[in-house]
Motif scaffolding. Structure first.
Motif, mmCIF file in Angstrom:
data_model
loop_
_atom_site.group_PDB
_atom_site.id
_atom_site.type_symbol
_atom_site.label_atom_id
_atom_site.label_comp_id
_atom_site.label_asym_id
_atom_site.label_seq_id
_atom_site.Cartn_x
_atom_site.Cartn_y
_atom_site.Cartn_z
ATOM 1 N N MET A 1 -2.584 6.922 -8.194
ATOM 2 C CA MET A 1 -2.661 6.690 -6.748
ATOM 3 C C MET A 1 -1.939 7.835 -6.053
ATOM 4 N N CYS A 2 -2.647 8.531 -5.189
ATOM 5 C CA CYS A 2 -2.038 9.597 -4.405
ATOM 6 C C CYS A 2 -1.686 9.006 -3.043
ATOM 7 N N ASP A 3 -0.416 8.685 -2.852
ATOM 8 C CA ASP A 3 0.029 8.099 -1.590
ATOM 9 C C ASP A 3 -0.117 9.088 -0.442
ATOM 10 N N ASP B 1 -3.855 9.095 0.229
ATOM 11 C CA ASP B 1 -4.381 7.730 0.273
ATOM 12 C C ASP B 1 -5.685 7.643 -0.517
#
Length: 163
Positions: free
Chosen positions: A92-94, A97
């Motif tokens: 997950m790339c915060d 997003d």
């Protein structure tokens, strides 16, 4: 004299452009194998005197086979990759997003322009926020609270008496 210089400059720019195209194809198609990636075929282009037999004819055969719906006789280029790589890992790339599945795709995402631009934007916002906080704490008026005269209860009594 200027013609020779122009020809040499054109050759140099053309070679640079060809290297850039090869790098783009490698990064876009060969480094990220997947179901939507088309096959990429390599042709030997180093000997200009054999251009028709080593480039033109094989390229036309590949295109014709695709048009006719059959498999070309030439084999597509395959990049070697690590078998221990997890193709189903979940990342997950915060920052962006986004959900990225696969270690190779994650590594490609981390190096992508969109991710690096998001990272640059985040760093800029964070540094602006730090600068704002520092400038507020440095200003002389910010630290001083307005002091009330007397005790808090005394001010309430003064208000009641004045009414």
């Amino acid at each position: 004299k200027f013609r020779k210089i122009g020809i040499e400059a054109l050759k140099q720019v053309t070679k640079r452009y060809a290297r850039k195209q090869n790098r783009w194809v490698k990064n876009r198609f060969l480094s990220r194998p997947g179901p939507i990636v088309p096959p990429v075929y390599g042709l030997e282009v180093s000997d200009v005197s054999k251009w028709e037999e080593s480039v033109l004819e094989p390229a036309l055969e590949i295109v014709q086979s695709f048009i006719q719906g059959r498999k070309p006789t030439a084999t597509p280029i395959k990049m070697s990759y690590n078998e221990t790589e997890n193709k189903r890992s979940y990342h997950m790339c915060d920052l962006c997003d986004r959900i990225i599945i696969g270690d190779r795709e994650w590594a490609a995402h981390i190096k992508s322009k969109s991710h690096l631009n998001q990272l640059k934007k985040r760093r800029r916002l964070d540094s602006d926020a730090v600068n704002t906080i520092e400038s507020q704490s440095i200003s002389p008026d910010h630290d001083k609270e307005p002091k009330q005269k007397g005790s808090p209860g005394q001010n309430d009594q003064e208000l009641k008496c004045s009414i």
